[in-house]
Design an enzyme around this catalytic site. Structure first.
Site, PDB file in Angstrom:
ATOM      1  N   CYS A  50       3.242   8.931 -16.548  1.00  0.00           N
ATOM      2  CA  CYS A  50       2.580   8.260 -17.387  1.00  0.00           C
ATOM      3  C   CYS A  50       3.451   8.487 -19.185  1.00  0.00           C
ATOM      4  O   CYS A  50       4.586   8.847 -19.132  1.00  0.00           O
ATOM      5  CB  CYS A  50       0.938   9.283 -17.740  1.00  0.00           C
ATOM      6  SG  CYS A  50       1.331  10.693 -18.412  1.00  0.00           S
ATOM      7  N   ALA A  53       3.602  11.470 -20.495  1.00  0.00           N
ATOM      8  CA  ALA A  53       5.026  12.175 -19.745  1.00  0.00           C
ATOM      9  C   ALA A  53       6.443  11.606 -20.470  1.00  0.00           C
ATOM     10  O   ALA A  53       7.231  12.261 -20.772  1.00  0.00           O
ATOM     11  CB  ALA A  53       5.000  12.171 -18.505  1.00  0.00           C
ATOM     12  N   ARG A  84      11.061  19.915 -17.216  1.00  0.00           N
ATOM     13  CA  ARG A  84      12.759  19.092 -17.573  1.00  0.00           C
ATOM     14  C   ARG A  84      14.361  19.911 -17.641  1.00  0.00           C
ATOM     15  O   ARG A  84      14.856  19.354 -17.216  1.00  0.00           O
ATOM     16  CB  ARG A  84      11.910  18.325 -18.277  1.00  0.00           C
ATOM     17  CG  ARG A  84      13.064  17.517 -18.327  1.00  0.00           C
ATOM     18  CD  ARG A  84      12.238  16.123 -19.096  1.00  0.00           C
ATOM     19  NE  ARG A  84      13.167  14.941 -19.447  1.00  0.00           N
ATOM     20  CZ  ARG A  84      13.827  14.478 -20.547  1.00  0.00           C
ATOM     21  NH1 ARG A  84      13.553  15.385 -21.763  1.00  0.00           N
ATOM     22  NH2 ARG A  84      14.793  13.642 -20.704  1.00  0.00           N
ATOM     23  N   HIS A 182       8.430   6.162 -24.350  1.00  0.00           N
ATOM     24  CA  HIS A 182      10.006   6.002 -24.343  1.00  0.00           C
ATOM     25  C   HIS A 182       9.697   5.417 -25.850  1.00  0.00           C
ATOM     26  O   HIS A 182      10.222   5.506 -27.165  1.00  0.00           O
ATOM     27  CB  HIS A 182      11.136   5.345 -23.805  1.00  0.00           C
ATOM     28  CG  HIS A 182      11.135   6.618 -22.775  1.00  0.00           C
ATOM     29  ND1 HIS A 182      11.340   6.145 -21.406  1.00  0.00           N
ATOM     30  CD2 HIS A 182      10.875   7.640 -22.197  1.00  0.00           C
ATOM     31  CE1 HIS A 182      11.228   6.907 -20.112  1.00  0.00           C
ATOM     32  NE2 HIS A 182      11.383   7.669 -20.940  1.00  0.00           N
TER      33      HIS A 182
HETATM   34 FE1  CFM Z   1      16.881   8.475 -18.722  1.00  0.00          FE
HETATM   35 FE2  CFM Z   1      16.699   8.967 -16.804  1.00  0.00          FE
HETATM   36 FE3  CFM Z   1      14.678   8.855 -18.352  1.00  0.00          FE
HETATM   37 FE4  CFM Z   1      16.573  11.073 -18.382  1.00  0.00          FE
HETATM   38 FE5  CFM Z   1      15.052  12.396 -16.722  1.00  0.00          FE
HETATM   39 FE6  CFM Z   1      15.307  11.057 -15.193  1.00  0.00          FE
HETATM   40 FE7  CFM Z   1      13.416  10.801 -16.676  1.00  0.00          FE
HETATM   41 MO1  CFM Z   1      13.537  13.003 -15.118  1.00  0.00          MO
HETATM   42  S1  CFM Z   1      18.109  10.072 -18.150  1.00  0.00           S
HETATM   43  S2  CFM Z   1      15.267   9.690 -20.123  1.00  0.00           S
HETATM   44  S3  CFM Z   1      16.771  13.363 -18.886  1.00  0.00           S
HETATM   45  S4  CFM Z   1      15.453   8.030 -17.699  1.00  0.00           S
HETATM   46  S5  CFM Z   1      16.037  12.249 -15.131  1.00  0.00           S
HETATM   47  S6  CFM Z   1      16.581   8.809 -14.900  1.00  0.00           S
HETATM   48  S7  CFM Z   1      13.445  10.133 -14.557  1.00  0.00           S
HETATM   49  S8  CFM Z   1      13.218  13.076 -16.715  1.00  0.00           S
HETATM   50  S9  CFM Z   1      12.138   9.520 -17.851  1.00  0.00           S
END
Ligand code: CFM
Length: 529
Positions: A50, A53, A84, A182
Site C-alpha cells: 500500500c 508501505a 525490510r 514513494h
Molecule cells: Fe526500489 Fe525496488 Fe522499491 Fe527498493 Fe525494496 Fe523492491 Fe520495494 Mo521490496 S529497489 S525501493 S529496496 S522499487 S526490494 S524492487 S519492492 S522494498 S518499494
C-alpha cells in the site's frame, strides 16, 4: 501471442482477460506498450503493498536518527516493523531509532471521536523518553477517513518542543500501490529537508539516491566509491540521517540507483539546485563497471579517471576466481524475477554475469517508464488514481542553485553517457522471447512456473513458499533471505554463492507439487463463465 502467455490468460473470463492481456508482453512478437501503474482488479491475489508501505516502510524507514511515528491502528505499525532489512550503523552521539516501532495504536473509540489527542500524547511521550531531532508522522487508512489533521499537529509540535516534525499523509488507500507512497515521501523530503544545511564538499561529491542499504548494499557501494576518491554527501535513504539529507543539495552529482522510488527527488533537485543526475546500476559486474566509468566521464578529471580504472582492475581481479567458479556452476540455468519496481531489471545483469538466462521478469508497481524507458513519459495516460497524488511544482532557488556543468556541457555529455538524466528501462535489456508481466498475481505466478520451468524464481515472501512447494527454488530479492550484500563487486560473489548453494541443494528433487498428486479444483475468474 506466445503459446505460454495464451494458455495462462486462457482461464480468465473475457473481462479479466482484456485487463490482464495489457499487462503481459511477450518480447518475441510484441514490443508495444505495457499497461502499468493501474489499479489491480478486485479479486486478484496481487503482491503489491500500500501507499503507507511505500512512504513509511520504503523511503522513510531507513532514516535512523528520526522517530517515525505511525498514526493508525497497531497492525500497520507492527507489520511494517523491522522486516525490510535496511541496515544502519551508528556513530557515537548519533540517534538510532530504527529498531523501534512507534504507533498511536488507534482503537474504535478513537475512530469515532478522533485520534488527534492520542497523536499529541504519543508525541509528548516520544519527546520525553527519546528526545529525537525530528519526528515524522505517517498516517494510515482510518486516519484519512476520519480526517485527523496531522499537519496541524506537526506544526504545533514544532512550536511546543522546538524540534522538527513533518507529517506524511500516506494513507494506504492512496494511489494503486506503494509507488504512491514513494512520491508522497519524495515531495516532503524535498520541501522540508533537502537544502536546509550548507556544506562545502572536500572533493568530487555525490549523493546516492534510491539505495536503501538492504543487507548492507550501500556499504559495499560506498566502499568502492570512497576507494576511487569520491565524497558521499548523502545516501537516500539507506543508513540515512536527516543531517546528511539536509546537505544533499551541495553535491555535484546525484546517482540514481532505484529510479522508481526516487526519480521525483532527482528531477526536483535538478530544477531547484541544478544538480545533474545519472542513472546507475551497482548490481552486476558489468553494471558497476559501466556506472563507475560514466561517473568518471561526468567529472572529467584525469586523476579520477585513472583511479577509476585502477580500482576496477583490482576489484575485478579480487573476485575473478570466485565469479568463474560460480559461473561454471550456473551457466545454462534459467530464472524468473518478480520484484517491486527496479530489482527485476538490475538483477538480470548480475544473472548475465553468471550465465543465467532470464525467461520472465516483472514489476509489482513500476510505471511504464521503468519498463520502456523515460521517453514514454509524455505518452502515459493519466487516470483518476494517478491524479490523486500531488505533483509538486518547484522552482530554481536563487543563492542555492549551482551549475557545476553548463547545460551545453550536459547536453554534450549526454551524447556519450546514455544514462545521464535518462533511464532506458528494463525491456531494452531483455532478450527476445522472454516474457514481461506487470502486477503478476498468484495464479499467474504458479502457471508461469509450471509452464516455463525456470530453475529459480526470484521474488518475495508472499510467493516464495508456494513456489518452493512446487519444487522450484525461490530466493527473495527484497530481503535477500538474511544474506547480502548483493550490490557491488563483493556482493556479486555473495549472490553467486547463495544461488549456487540453493540450486545444488538436493531438496527440490524431493518435493512433489500438490497438483502432481491430486486433482485441483477448477474455477473461473471474475465470476463469469
Ligand atoms: Fe526500489 Fe525496488 Fe522499491 Fe527498493 Fe525494496 Fe523492491 Fe520495494 Mo521490496 S529497489 S525501493 S529496496 S522499487 S526490494 S524492487 S519492492 S522494498 S518499494
Amino acid at each position: 501471442m506466445n503459446k505460454v502467455v495464451d494458455s495462462v490468460l486462457d482461464k480468465y473470463s473475457a473481462k479479466v482477460y482484456k485487463n490482464r492481456k495489457k499487462h503481459i508482453l511477450d518480447l518475441e512478437n510484441e514490443t508495444e506498450e505495457i499497461d502499468a501503474n493501474r489499479r489491480t482488479m478486485p479479486g486478484m491475489l496481487t503482491h503489491r503493498g500500500c501507499c503507507y508501505a511505500g512512504c513509511k516502510g520504503v523511503v522513510l524507514g531507513p532514516i535512523k536518527d528520526i522517530v517515525l511515528l505511525t498514526h493508525g491502528p497497531i497492525g500497520c505499525g507492527y507489520y511494517s516493523w523491522g522486516t525490510r532489512r535496511n541496515k544502519a550503523s551508528v556513530q557515537e552521539g548519533e540517534g538510532n531509532f530504527i529498531q523501534y516501532c512507534f504507533s498511536t495504536n488507534l482503537g474504535e473509540s478513537d475512530i469515532v471521536f478522533g485520534g488527534e489527542k492520542k497523536l499529541k500524547a504519543a508525541i509528548k511521550e516520544i519527546v520525553d523518553i527519546f528526545d529525537p531531532k525530528a519526528i515524522f508522522i505517517c498516517s494510515t487508512c482510518p486516519v484519512g477517513l476520519i480526517g485527523d489533521d496531522i499537519s496541524a499537529v506537526a506544526e504545533e509540535t514544532k512550536k511546543l518542543y522546538n524540534i522538527e516534525c513533518i507529517s506524511f499523509p500516506c494513507e494506504g488507500y492512496k494511489g494503486v500501490s506503494q509507488s504512491a507512497g514513494h512520491h508522497i515521501a519524495n515531495n516532503k523530503i524535498i520541501k522540508s529537508i533537502i537544502g536546509t544545511k550548507e556544506y562545502t564538499p572536500k572533493t568530487h561529491s555525490v549523493n546516492i539516491l534510491g539505495e536503501y542499504n538492504i543487507g548492507g548494499d550501500s556499504w559495499e557501494i560506498e566502499r568502492v566509491l570512497k576507494r576511487i576518491g569520491y565524497e558521499i554527501i548523502s545516501v537516500m535513504t539507506g543508513n540515512g540521517s536527516i543531517d546528511e539529507m539536509s546537505k544533499a543539495h551541495n553535491a555535484e552529482l546525484n546517482l540514481v540507483q532505484c529510479h522508481r522510488s526516487i526519480n521525483y527527488i532527482a528531477e526536483m533537485m535538478k530544477i531547484q539546485y541544478g544538480t545533474t543526475w545519472l542513472k546507475v546500476n551497482f548490481i552486476g559486474v558489468d553494471g558497476i563497471v559501466s556506472s563507475l566509468r560514466d561517473m568518471a566521464k561526468f567529472f572529467n578529471d584525469p586523476a579520477i579517471t585513472a583511479r577509476t580504472e585502477e580500482v576496477i582492475a583490482e576489484e575485478l581481479e579480487d573476485i575473478k576466481e570466485d565469479m568463474e567458479y560460480y559461473k561454471n556452476k550456473l551457466t545454462g540455468k534459467t530464472a524468473a524475477l518478480y520484484v517491486g519496481g527496479s530489482r527485476a531489471h538490475h538483477y538480470q545483469l548480475l544473472l548475465n554475469d553468471l550465465g543465467v538466462e532470464t525467461v520472465l521478469a516483472g514489476f509489482e508497481f513500476a510505471h511504464r517508464d521503468d519498463y520502456e524507458g523515460r521517453e514514454v513519459i509524455p505518452t502515459i495516460v493519466e487516470d483518476a488514481d494517478l491524479k490523486n497524488i500531488e505533483v509538486l511544482q518547484v522552482e530554481k532557488i536563487e543563492g542555492k542553485y549551482k551549475e557545476f556543468k553548463s547545460e551545453e556541457e550536459i547536453e554534450e555529455l549526454k551524447k556519450t553517457i546514455t544514462d545521464l538524466e535518462n533511464y532506458e528501462g528494463m525491456m531494452p535489456d531483455m532478450t527476445k522471447g522472454s516474457i514481461v508481466v506487470d502486477d503478476l498475481n498468484q495464479y499467474e505466478a504458479e502457471e508461469f512456473i509450471k509452464k516455463l520451468k525456470p530453475d529459480i524464481f526470484f521474488t518475495g515472501i508472499k510467493d516464495k513458499y508456494t513456489i518452493q512447494k512446487g519444487g522450484v527454488l525461490s530466493r527473495q530479492l527484497h530481503s535477500y533471505d538474511y544474506s547480502g550484500p548483493y550490490a557491488g563487486f563483493k556482493g556479486a560473489v555473495n549472490f553467486g554463492r547463495d544461488v549456487t548453494m540453493g540450486l545444488y541443494t538436493p531438496a527440490w528433487g524431493f518435493t512433489v507439487a500438490p497438483w502432481k498428486k491430486e486433482s485441483i479444483l477448477e474455477g473461473t475468474f471474475g465470476g463469469e463463465a
